[in-house]
Design an enzyme around this catalytic site. Sequence first.
Site, mmCIF file in Angstrom:
data_model
loop_
_atom_site.group_PDB
_atom_site.id
_atom_site.type_symbol
_atom_site.label_atom_id
_atom_site.label_comp_id
_atom_site.label_asym_id
_atom_site.label_seq_id
_atom_site.Cartn_x
_atom_site.Cartn_y
_atom_site.Cartn_z
ATOM 1 N N GLU A 107 -117.637 -1.523 -22.188
ATOM 2 C CA GLU A 107 -118.957 -1.270 -21.591
ATOM 3 C C GLU A 107 -120.039 -2.028 -22.360
ATOM 4 O O GLU A 107 -120.943 -2.619 -21.774
ATOM 5 C CB GLU A 107 -119.253 0.241 -21.590
ATOM 6 N N GLU A 127 -110.919 5.966 -20.785
ATOM 7 C CA GLU A 127 -111.553 7.291 -20.906
ATOM 8 C C GLU A 127 -110.827 8.368 -20.120
ATOM 9 O O GLU A 127 -110.749 9.522 -20.542
ATOM 10 C CB GLU A 127 -113.017 7.225 -20.431
HETATM 11 N N1 CAA Z 1 -112.670 6.832 -32.175
HETATM 12 C C1 CAA Z 1 -112.334 7.306 -33.395
HETATM 13 N N2 CAA Z 1 -111.167 7.001 -33.992
HETATM 14 C C2 CAA Z 1 -110.329 6.181 -33.341
HETATM 15 C C3 CAA Z 1 -110.626 5.643 -32.076
HETATM 16 C C4 CAA Z 1 -111.864 6.002 -31.492
HETATM 17 N N3 CAA Z 1 -112.233 5.531 -30.296
HETATM 18 N N4 CAA Z 1 -109.610 4.864 -31.689
HETATM 19 C C5 CAA Z 1 -108.709 4.893 -32.676
HETATM 20 N N5 CAA Z 1 -109.142 5.683 -33.668
HETATM 21 C C6 CAA Z 1 -108.456 5.950 -34.942
HETATM 22 C C7 CAA Z 1 -107.119 6.638 -34.758
HETATM 23 O O1 CAA Z 1 -107.261 8.049 -34.692
HETATM 24 C C8 CAA Z 1 -106.383 6.201 -35.988
HETATM 25 O O2 CAA Z 1 -106.837 6.986 -37.070
HETATM 26 P P1 CAA Z 1 -105.848 7.386 -38.255
HETATM 27 O O3 CAA Z 1 -105.371 6.089 -38.835
HETATM 28 O O4 CAA Z 1 -106.694 8.205 -39.135
HETATM 29 O O5 CAA Z 1 -104.734 8.164 -37.588
HETATM 30 C C9 CAA Z 1 -106.907 4.780 -36.229
HETATM 31 O O6 CAA Z 1 -108.142 4.692 -35.512
HETATM 32 C C10 CAA Z 1 -105.988 3.699 -35.707
HETATM 33 O O7 CAA Z 1 -105.646 3.998 -34.365
HETATM 34 P P2 CAA Z 1 -104.143 3.810 -33.813
HETATM 35 O O8 CAA Z 1 -103.177 4.415 -34.763
HETATM 36 O O9 CAA Z 1 -104.146 4.286 -32.419
HETATM 37 O O10 CAA Z 1 -104.016 2.217 -33.905
HETATM 38 P P3 CAA Z 1 -103.373 1.194 -32.874
HETATM 39 O O11 CAA Z 1 -103.592 -0.143 -33.471
HETATM 40 O O12 CAA Z 1 -102.005 1.627 -32.506
HETATM 41 O O13 CAA Z 1 -104.259 1.297 -31.543
HETATM 42 C C11 CAA Z 1 -106.236 1.359 -30.214
HETATM 43 C C12 CAA Z 1 -105.594 0.933 -31.550
HETATM 44 C C13 CAA Z 1 -105.594 0.584 -29.061
HETATM 45 C C14 CAA Z 1 -107.700 1.080 -30.287
HETATM 46 C C15 CAA Z 1 -105.961 2.872 -29.980
HETATM 47 O O14 CAA Z 1 -106.361 3.579 -31.137
HETATM 48 C C16 CAA Z 1 -106.724 3.473 -28.828
HETATM 49 O O15 CAA Z 1 -106.265 3.392 -27.699
HETATM 50 N N6 CAA Z 1 -107.851 4.113 -29.124
HETATM 51 C C17 CAA Z 1 -108.620 4.856 -28.140
HETATM 52 C C18 CAA Z 1 -109.441 3.950 -27.308
HETATM 53 C C19 CAA Z 1 -110.228 4.769 -26.356
HETATM 54 O O16 CAA Z 1 -109.751 5.711 -25.745
HETATM 55 N N7 CAA Z 1 -111.479 4.401 -26.199
HETATM 56 C C20 CAA Z 1 -112.367 5.081 -25.317
HETATM 57 C C21 CAA Z 1 -113.114 6.097 -26.092
HETATM 58 S S1 CAA Z 1 -114.101 7.096 -25.064
HETATM 59 C C22 CAA Z 1 -115.442 6.169 -24.717
HETATM 60 O O17 CAA Z 1 -115.565 5.049 -25.091
HETATM 61 C C23 CAA Z 1 -116.443 6.955 -23.907
HETATM 62 C C24 CAA Z 1 -117.555 6.169 -23.351
HETATM 63 O O18 CAA Z 1 -117.461 5.543 -22.318
HETATM 64 C C25 CAA Z 1 -118.875 6.267 -23.968
#
Ligand code: CAA
Length: 700
Positions: A107, A127
Amino acid sequence: MSDYVTVARDGEIAIVTIDNPPVNALSFHLRQPLHAALEELRDDPSVAGLVLACAGRSFVSGADITEFGTPKALERPSLPDLIATLESFEKPTVAAIHGTALGGGLELSMGCHYRVADASARFGLPEVKLGLLPGAGGTQRLPRLIGPAKALKIIVSGNPVGTKEALADGLLDAVFESDLVANATAFVRAKAKAGEKPLPISQREDRIEAARNDLKRFDAEAATLLKKSRGLDAPARCVQSVRNGLTMPFAEALATEREYFIELLQGDQSKAQRHLFFAQREAAKVEGVDKSVKPRQVKRAGIIGAGTMGGGIAMSFLNGGIPVTILEMSQEALDRGIARIGTTYDISVKRGSLSEEAKQERMALLAGTTDYADLADCDIVIEAVFEEMAVKKDVFGTLDGIVKKGAVLASNTSYLDVNEIAGFTDRPQDVVGMHFFSPANVMKLLEIVRGEKTAPDVLATALDVARRIAKVPVVVGVCHGFVGNRMLAARSAELEDLLLEGATPEQVDKVFTDFGWPMGPFAMGDLAGLDIGWRTRKSLGKTAAIADALCEQGRFGQKTGKGYYIYESGARKPVPDPEVAALIEEKARERGINRREISAEEITERTLYPMINEGAKILQEGIAARAGDVDIVWVNGYGFPVGKGGPMFWAEQEGLAGIVERLEHWHGKTGKDVFEPAALLRQAASGGGRLSGVKTSRAA
Ligand code: CAA
């Protein structure tokens, strides 16, 4: 300038770099300096163009999920404020994307005029998987950029796309093989020199015009996508919000999107799905297996057994790009097994979810054999043979004599004692349980069973393999049925008695589907085949009045057209059968049971509560390390509704004290063990009412 945001200049181009490890989430401490930097650069006449880039392993991967549910999440400057500031630039702006641009990250990038990326970058709005909708303009800007139909698919599925698709659809403007930031700088400089005045995405109408005049088509496409959403609120909100963009002015649709976002954020489903997000990541952290423990190298896997289970496991490895040698006892069984793998891939090709080329690539990684000697060089061997200790003994004894030193020897057993299996070899440290769930090429869960002597690097290898073959691993200790099947037995313990006392299969199944399970236990039994349980009961000298009687009549479930239900010629829809109703009444009469009205609450209390109780016993014994691990098992292996966050999370929301009270009630009434509240459950109920804080030491 701050620890999280730096600004550099390359002549008249400003380069803003975000640095908020590990995934550059949009935490409040980042939003504040980023907003200030953007405002300053926007108003600086010496700046002719802007590059927005990230340090570390990735572009911004979303809002900071740890802030959700705290005041910081909504504190300003908000993400919409940042995007509005970017859109107010009258000079060209470009997002330079590497790694993943997810959720709020994508976004944010859509606040820029242009997006360029590394060839390996990925883009998505996940999301919906957190029970939310993109709440910072994603449902408004993505359709304006790539058209509503394509946007809807990305938003409702939550699945990311790669650069090829993003470039073709117009989400991306250029892809660079190397030197991303330098190339992005040159890109925006050229735009600035050309004096282009690009429109912010919010003002673009060209890609949504056609859909505005054909809402019927949009609704039909949306209905197809929503079919899989199974009682979740977020997918429907995503659709409605994209639709609003076609019927309302941009600002109004954007404000409505934000309202939906806040409503979902405060709802129970999103809370549950966020719990699962973190629980899944916690589950990968295993006591005694820290980052210093390196997995062993796995270049080839051996699978013993080419039946449904072995074939499914083999496909998981092939899908993950790991070569497989599959072994069967006879050439005929081997040919049949390999043919079945080919046919399963063909179905995916026909459906369009796999290309013919990809199918060929996967099949080329598969070798078959009837000779154990061909497994000698495998780095991991997984047996998926008959569930009998004598058979396992033969297999592991043979493997021990043949397979190279240091290879991992895994059993796919669903119930048996992994320590005993390990004892059939002279290398118990290399033996581990890897319990897949049927159909193994589809189901995400992998229970990794840690034996008494399993070496830490063998566990690390199993976890690493799970990641490579896209499974969700949970490490569990040794007990009969491990976490999943042991709790399933507790969930099923009262089913026969419920029928005898007055319930009907359709009534019980309805309580389950109303709860959100994809199927009730009786329809599930018919699907799996009632003869399986019958055979097991006979071997254990056990009986079940109704289930045994059905099997004696040849009613094995769907495969014979009749079971607890009747299935009209080949149909999968269960239809209640008066003959079964009569049979149940007869069995009740024989036992002198006066059948009575059974309420939905009673069905829940006698099925789900024992299951939760068993989960607490499992935690108490250290078979699972955390309540979240149990939730991950049930959501990924047994269809527990994701919007309820797994059995232990759900139990907390319901109130543990109430559950203990009802268990005590049923225990008093029936004296049955399944109802006797676990000490840990009582303790948690009378303490803070939480199971999620309970951390146990894993059984070894
Ligand atoms: N916020 C906070 N912490 C996050 C995060 C986020 N969005 N995404 C990942 N992390 C943290 C994980 O909890 C993890 O923490 P720990 O090491 O303490 O366990 C660390 O970052 C690494 O994450 P992964 O182990 O998942 O690492 P990866 O390399 O396998 O994957 C990733 C990376 C693809 C970014 C995956 O973490 C992921 O899919 N994250 C979520 C992405 C997501 O859902 N984003 C949307 C958020 S909601 C939003 O954005 C709302 C809006 O419109 C305003």
